[in-house]
Design a protein around this motif. Structure first.
Motif, short mmCIF file in Angstrom:
data_model
loop_
_atom_site.label_atom_id
_atom_site.label_comp_id
_atom_site.label_asym_id
_atom_site.label_seq_id
_atom_site.Cartn_x
_atom_site.Cartn_y
_atom_site.Cartn_z
N ILE A 80 0.80 -1.23 -0.07
CA ILE A 80 -0.13 -0.10 -0.02
C ILE A 80 0.91 1.17 -0.13
N THR B 115 3.85 2.96 2.91
CA THR B 115 4.47 1.83 3.70
C THR B 115 6.12 1.93 3.49
N GLY B 116 6.62 2.57 2.44
CA GLY B 116 8.07 2.69 2.08
C GLY B 116 8.34 1.81 1.03
N LYS B 117 7.73 1.47 0.17
CA LYS B 117 7.73 0.63 -0.99
C LYS B 117 8.80 1.30 -1.93
N THR B 118 8.76 2.51 -2.16
CA THR B 118 9.63 3.18 -3.21
C THR B 118 11.05 3.28 -2.60
N THR B 119 11.00 3.58 -1.51
CA THR B 119 12.19 3.55 -0.75
C THR B 119 13.01 2.37 -0.57
N LYS C 286 16.62 0.95 -1.79
CA LYS C 286 17.73 0.52 -1.00
C LYS C 286 17.92 -0.93 -1.43
N ARG D 158 -0.26 6.55 -9.32
CA ARG D 158 -0.15 7.79 -8.25
C ARG D 158 0.68 8.88 -9.23
N GLN E 7 9.24 10.26 -8.63
CA GLN E 7 9.96 9.55 -7.36
C GLN E 7 10.80 8.67 -7.38
N THR F 291 9.16 -2.27 6.87
CA THR F 291 9.98 -1.03 7.13
C THR F 291 9.77 -0.17 8.41
N ASP G 241 13.10 1.25 12.58
CA ASP G 241 13.66 2.28 13.40
C ASP G 241 12.87 3.00 14.56
N GLY H 240 13.44 -2.55 7.16
CA GLY H 240 14.11 -0.94 6.94
C GLY H 240 14.11 -0.42 8.35
N VAL H 241 15.49 0.16 8.20
CA VAL H 241 15.77 0.72 9.69
C VAL H 241 16.13 2.19 9.61
N GLY H 242 15.77 2.71 8.42
CA GLY H 242 15.80 4.36 8.28
C GLY H 242 15.49 4.83 7.10
N GLN H 243 15.92 6.13 6.79
CA GLN H 243 15.66 6.42 5.60
C GLN H 243 16.72 6.44 4.40
P1 GDP Z 1 5.73 4.33 -0.66
O1 GDP Z 1 4.36 5.30 -1.05
O2 GDP Z 1 5.22 3.23 -0.18
O3 GDP Z 1 6.50 4.30 -2.08
O4 GDP Z 1 6.56 4.89 0.49
P2 GDP Z 1 7.78 5.82 0.41
O5 GDP Z 1 9.03 4.88 -0.06
O6 GDP Z 1 7.63 7.05 -0.03
O7 GDP Z 1 8.21 6.09 1.90
C1 GDP Z 1 7.19 6.91 2.79
C2 GDP Z 1 7.97 7.59 3.70
O8 GDP Z 1 8.34 6.76 4.75
C3 GDP Z 1 9.24 8.40 3.07
O9 GDP Z 1 9.34 9.70 3.99
C4 GDP Z 1 10.30 7.44 3.67
O10 GDP Z 1 11.41 8.03 3.70
C5 GDP Z 1 9.74 6.74 4.87
N1 GDP Z 1 10.58 5.43 5.21
C6 GDP Z 1 10.52 4.33 4.10
N2 GDP Z 1 11.33 3.34 4.91
C7 GDP Z 1 11.46 3.92 6.19
C8 GDP Z 1 12.12 3.26 7.30
O11 GDP Z 1 12.61 2.21 7.14
N3 GDP Z 1 12.65 3.82 8.29
C9 GDP Z 1 11.79 5.20 8.48
N4 GDP Z 1 12.15 5.80 9.54
N5 GDP Z 1 11.25 5.80 7.44
C10 GDP Z 1 11.28 5.16 6.42
#
Ligand code: GDP
Length: 309
Positions: free
Chosen positions: A114, A117-121, A125, A146, A152, A253, A256, A279-282
């Protein structure tokens, strides 16, 4: 000499200290324990399974001293948790990639999850991690819904020096994914990572779209991205995706920022799928392989001992 006295004494002591725990004692202990687990974001069905196991085990145990009770619960709990992780298969991603590449084909990883959640990040990674292992990567911009998703993803990819295959917004993500796989074959790229939409008009449309991508590119690995902070929502999302695409593993994700820790346990227990990375940070390097034994001892030390004593 003293036999009678000794035996009277010892049977009284035994009656007191070696009896099985009474049902109400077990209930009190486990009720508190269940509450602690629920407060730690462990899904209710998982809490129930664990406490049922404990209830059975404790009913059959002879406990010598009161202080042993919490130790016993701790030990049984640890076993229940380890059991959950042991039942999930292990996946050696690098070995699988090598194996697939040896057939002249790129290895295809599909990301599901969804928005937010941090999918793109996590895609960035993983691309970073694979690049560091000396593998080439191409990313398919499969979220064509989207606004801003393609930009992004491209921004991350540019920073990492990874190519993105994209089409217009509104185009068929299965076609984008197929293009990326063809591109990888032509250029002998090791791994294709396919991004997908995290939200469409309806959940059914989203699931249909995922199913179509899977049919078209036949990914070698399907990864569900779950947000540890979402607690039980992450579990219901995982179940919904699993019912359609039966993913192979999970990236969890925002560990941290997650003080509770129950999501990891629940997601593995409910889906039967292993957590591959946390996932432990940005930052791009903030993706670590999941180690069940490290998790178990951590969870156990911080939570279980405190809550069962
Ligand atoms: P997407 O919409 O699922 O693609 O989500 P994004 O990759 O854009 O991430 C959404 C937010 O969560 C962003 O601000 C990321 O920096 C943050 N994020 C993603 N993974 C992590 C993680 O492991 N730790 C922390 N603290 N933030 C994260």
């Amino acid at each position: 000499m003293f036999e009678k006295l000794r035996s009277a004494f010892s049977s009284a002591v035994n009656a007191f200290t070696e009896r099985s725990l009474s049902e109400s004692e077990i209930n009190d202990l486990l009720n508190k324990f269940e509450m602690d687990l629920i407060e730690s974001d462990v899904a209710y069905e998982v809490v129930k399974n664990i406490s049922d196991d404990l209830r059975k085990a404790l009913a059959n145990e002879k406990v010598k001293r009161a202080s042993d009770i919490s130790e016993l619960i701790a030990e049984k709990f640890k076993h229940s948790v380890e059991d959950i992780f042991v039942r999930a298969p292990t996946i050696d991603l690098l070995a699988q990639i090598t194996q697939k590449n040896s057939t002249g084909q790129p290895y295809v990883v599909l990301f599901l999850g969804i928005n937010g959640t941090g999918k793109t990040t996590s895609i960035a990674k993983l691309a970073n991690l694979l690049r560091k292992k000396g593998l080439s990567v191409v990313i398919a911009a499969g979220d064509t819904h989207r606004a801003g998703a393609i930009e992004q993803l491209s921004e991350h990819a540019d920073r990492l020096g990874v190519k993105v295959i994209a089409q217009r917004y509104g185009s068929d993500p299965a076609a984008v994914a197929r293009d990326a796989v063809m591109n990888a074959k032509t250029h002998h790229v090791n791994v294709v990572i396919v991004d997908t939409a995290g939200r469409i008009q309806t959940s059914k449309n989203l699931m249909d779209e995922m199913a179509k991508i899977v049919r078209v590119v036949k990914p070698d690995l399907k990864i569900f991205v779950g947000d540890a902070l979402a607690g039980n929502d992450a579990i219901s999302q995982a179940k919904e995706f699993q019912s359609v695409t039966d993913f192979d593993g999970v990236i969890l994700t925002k560990i941290d920022a997650d003080a509770r820790g129950g999501a990891a346990l629940s997601i593995t227990s409910v889906t039967g799928r292993p957590i591959l990375y946390l996932g432990v940070g940005q930052e791009y390097d903030d993706l670590v392989p999941f180690d069940p034994s490290f998790f178990t001892s951590n969870l156990f030390n911080k939570k279980a001992i405190a809550s069962s004593s």
